[in-house]
Design a protein around this motif. Sequence first.
Motif: not given
Length: 133
Positions: A34-63
């Motif tokens: 994944s990537a963006g036309v800008e970088t805004h950093g990884l959103n902590s709410y996205a990390v939390e929502a994904m963790a609730e479904d058993g997916i760890d995105i905490s080490q992904q980077k905004s690029t």
Amino acid sequence: MKKIYFLCTGNSCRSQMAEGYANVLLKRQYECRSAGVETHGLNSYAVEAMAEDGIDISQQKSTLIDPDYFNSADLIVTLCGDARDRCPVIPPQAQSIHWPLPDPAKATGTHEQKMTVFRQVRDEIKKLVAGLA
């Protein structure tokens, strides 16, 4: 191996969640980034929502969009109108899909109210990614 590129404005929420699901649901079929036309950093709410479904995105980077990966992708998925409108010209070999999802980062209210919005977007992304299998 075929390549999928998930793009949104800041690569902080929607595209990160899509990458997280794709790396689990499609890992045998596709290389997924994944990537963006800008970088805004990884959103902590996205990390939390994904963790609730058993997916760890905490080490992904905004690029930012990597031109080499973009130009070699087989499928490019934009997850917001801004990314679709600002995306470089789609390479001729790539298929493109647009998923017009609301930006959960714009949610307001309490932590739980924001999480409700993130969960709704997360669940829609999960369905859409699963449909690519």
